[in-house]
Write a protein that holds these residues in place. Structure first.
Motif, PDB file in Angstrom:
ATOM      1  N   THR A   1       0.564  -1.036  -0.307  1.00 40.27           N
ATOM      2  CA  THR A   1      -0.675   0.164  -0.028  1.00 40.27           C
ATOM      3  C   THR A   1       0.516   0.917  -0.407  1.00 40.27           C
ATOM      4  OG1 THR A   1      -0.230   0.151   2.477  1.00 40.27           O
ATOM      5  CG2 THR A   1      -1.858  -1.459   1.236  1.00 40.27           C
TER       6      THR A   1
ATOM      7  N   VAL B   1      -2.319   0.260  -8.829  1.00 39.03           N
ATOM      8  CA  VAL B   1      -3.971   0.262  -9.467  1.00 39.03           C
ATOM      9  C   VAL B   1      -4.679   0.735  -7.803  1.00 39.03           C
ATOM     10  CG1 VAL B   1      -3.806  -1.782 -11.253  1.00 39.03           C
ATOM     11  CG2 VAL B   1      -3.637  -1.866  -8.720  1.00 39.03           C
ATOM     12  N   LYS B   2      -5.742   0.853  -7.675  1.00 39.40           N
ATOM     13  CA  LYS B   2      -6.540   1.320  -7.256  1.00 39.40           C
ATOM     14  C   LYS B   2      -7.571   0.423  -6.681  1.00 39.40           C
ATOM     15  CE  LYS B   2      -7.534   5.656  -5.092  1.00 39.40           C
ATOM     16  NZ  LYS B   2      -7.736   7.111  -4.747  1.00 39.40           N
ATOM     17  N   ARG B   3      -7.777   0.042  -6.091  1.00 37.01           N
ATOM     18  CA  ARG B   3      -8.906  -1.315  -5.589  1.00 37.01           C
ATOM     19  C   ARG B   3      -9.556  -0.580  -3.856  1.00 37.01           C
ATOM     20  NH1 ARG B   3      -8.336  -1.887  -9.730  1.00 37.01           N
ATOM     21  NH2 ARG B   3      -7.544  -4.217 -10.645  1.00 37.01           N
ATOM     22  N   GLY B   4     -10.582  -0.607  -4.346  1.00 42.32           N
ATOM     23  CA  GLY B   4     -11.228   0.280  -3.092  1.00 42.32           C
ATOM     24  C   GLY B   4     -11.188   0.969  -2.051  1.00 42.32           C
TER      25      GLY B   4
ATOM     26  N   TRP C   1      -4.584   1.899  -3.211  1.00 40.07           N
ATOM     27  CA  TRP C   1      -3.805   1.882  -4.029  1.00 40.07           C
ATOM     28  C   TRP C   1      -2.910   0.453  -4.106  1.00 40.07           C
ATOM     29  CZ3 TRP C   1      -3.694   4.417  -8.481  1.00 40.07           C
ATOM     30  CH2 TRP C   1      -3.832   5.841  -8.708  1.00 40.07           C
TER      31      TRP C   1
END
Length: 117
Positions: A42, A69-72, A75
């Motif tokens: 992160t 990548v952005k998840r929830g 990053w």
């Protein structure tokens, strides 16, 4: 033994049983288990590992220097992307020396000829 330094070290060790025991313990100790990196970081964890601020990591992501990548709302930065980002930048070849009439004139001005008396 042909090496006098090695012979002196062995002689000093032979005279000190505690040193021999400490050396034996070091030699017989199993090697530490290799630490495998996480599959992804992160922003916070990568900043902590590198000793930089989270802003440095976010700015690198924003400049597309660091793949993420952005998840929830977070990053995620894959380990291979971190390796690529931290790889040394190849050095740039030095600029060729300038030549020409102006360069030659400047050289003559900075190193005037000496006159003999």
């Amino acid at each position: 033994m042909s090496d006098p330094l090695a012979a002196a070290i062995l002689q000093a060790l032979a005279a000190d049983p505690e040193a021999v025991a400490a050396l034996r313990e070091l030699v017989e100790r199993p090697p530490p288990e290799p630490v495998s990196p996480p599959p992804a970081y992160t922003v916070s964890s990568l900043a902590g590992c590198l000793g930089v601020s989270q802003r440095v990591v976010r700015n690198a992501i924003g400049r597309h220097e660091l793949a993420a990548v952005k998840r929830g709302g977070r990053w995620l930065i894959p380990y291979p992307a971190v390796q690529t980002w931290l790889a040394p930048i190849p050095s740039v070849r030095p600029r060729a020396a300038l030549t020409g009439p102006l360069t030659e004139a400047m050289t003559r001005l900075s190193h005037p000829p000496r006159h003999r008396r």
